[in-house]
Write a protein that holds these residues in place. Sequence first.
Motif, short mmCIF file in Angstrom:
data_model
loop_
_atom_site.label_atom_id
_atom_site.label_comp_id
_atom_site.label_asym_id
_atom_site.label_seq_id
_atom_site.Cartn_x
_atom_site.Cartn_y
_atom_site.Cartn_z
N LYS A 150 0.83 -1.20 0.00
CA LYS A 150 0.00 0.00 0.00
C LYS A 150 0.87 1.26 0.00
O LYS A 150 0.62 2.21 -0.73
CB LYS A 150 -0.90 -0.03 1.24
CG LYS A 150 -1.77 1.18 1.43
CD LYS A 150 -2.59 1.00 2.70
CE LYS A 150 -3.39 2.22 3.03
NZ LYS A 150 -4.18 2.06 4.23
N LYS A 174 -7.01 4.81 -7.95
CA LYS A 174 -8.25 4.13 -8.37
C LYS A 174 -7.94 2.73 -8.86
O LYS A 174 -8.64 1.77 -8.53
CB LYS A 174 -8.93 4.97 -9.48
CG LYS A 174 -10.15 4.35 -10.08
CD LYS A 174 -11.38 4.75 -9.33
CE LYS A 174 -12.63 4.30 -10.02
NZ LYS A 174 -13.16 3.07 -9.54
N THR A 177 -7.18 0.50 -5.82
CA THR A 177 -8.38 0.14 -5.05
C THR A 177 -9.29 -0.80 -5.83
O THR A 177 -9.94 -1.65 -5.24
CB THR A 177 -9.18 1.38 -4.60
OG1 THR A 177 -9.51 2.15 -5.74
CG2 THR A 177 -8.40 2.20 -3.61
N GLY A 181 -8.05 -3.16 -3.44
CA GLY A 181 -9.00 -2.62 -2.47
C GLY A 181 -8.39 -2.33 -1.11
O GLY A 181 -7.98 -3.24 -0.42
N GLU A 183 -9.51 0.40 1.98
CA GLU A 183 -10.40 1.50 2.31
C GLU A 183 -9.61 2.62 2.97
O GLU A 183 -8.56 2.41 3.54
CB GLU A 183 -11.49 1.00 3.26
CG GLU A 183 -12.38 -0.02 2.60
CD GLU A 183 -13.44 -0.54 3.55
OE1 GLU A 183 -13.71 0.09 4.55
OE2 GLU A 183 -13.96 -1.61 3.23
N VAL A 185 -8.48 5.33 1.42
CA VAL A 185 -7.63 6.07 0.50
C VAL A 185 -8.32 7.37 0.19
O VAL A 185 -9.47 7.41 -0.22
CB VAL A 185 -7.35 5.29 -0.78
CG1 VAL A 185 -6.55 6.13 -1.76
CG2 VAL A 185 -6.63 4.01 -0.48
#
Length: 189
Positions: A150, A174, A177, A181, A183, A185
Amino acid sequence: MNTTQIQELEQKYKSYILKLFLKKTFFACIFLLVSFCLYLFFNEYEEQKQNLNLALKEKKELNKRLEQARIKEQKTQILQEKKQVKNASKEKKIQITSYNVNSTNLKKKFYDKKSVDIAISLSRFYMHKKDYEKSIFWSLKANSLDKNSKESWLLFAEAKKALGKEEEAKKVLKTYTDFYGFEGVNFDF
């Protein structure tokens, strides 16, 4: 008065005495029966009253023991939580050390042992120095070693934004995620 009349009168008197005796005996039996029934009823009532009082006393005692057990359980739970917090605080002691980061040494370490952490450290180092192109380079290196990292994605996007390429930074986040994925961000930075 003649003898037959006397005998009749005597006979009536005996029958009257017998009826009177039977009446008194009947009422005495009724009285004894009612008294016995009342005695049984009151005995049963007193026995039920004692049983009820005993049950209430036992219920109070049981409720008291149950409350003490709850309190004891809560104390145990609190002590366990304190112990866990204490253990967690022992485990989570943060040791802060400061040292000068030398990019040359970090690069040498990276090429000796290709590590995501070292690449991210280099990316952060260059981000701090505002050398965004090199920060992008090292975040891509980190990403090539671990696509799920990440931090490498975030550093890349942050460097792109710092270079004024906000749309590209948003597309990168985008894409990440959509595929991996995570959450939280913030696309607005």
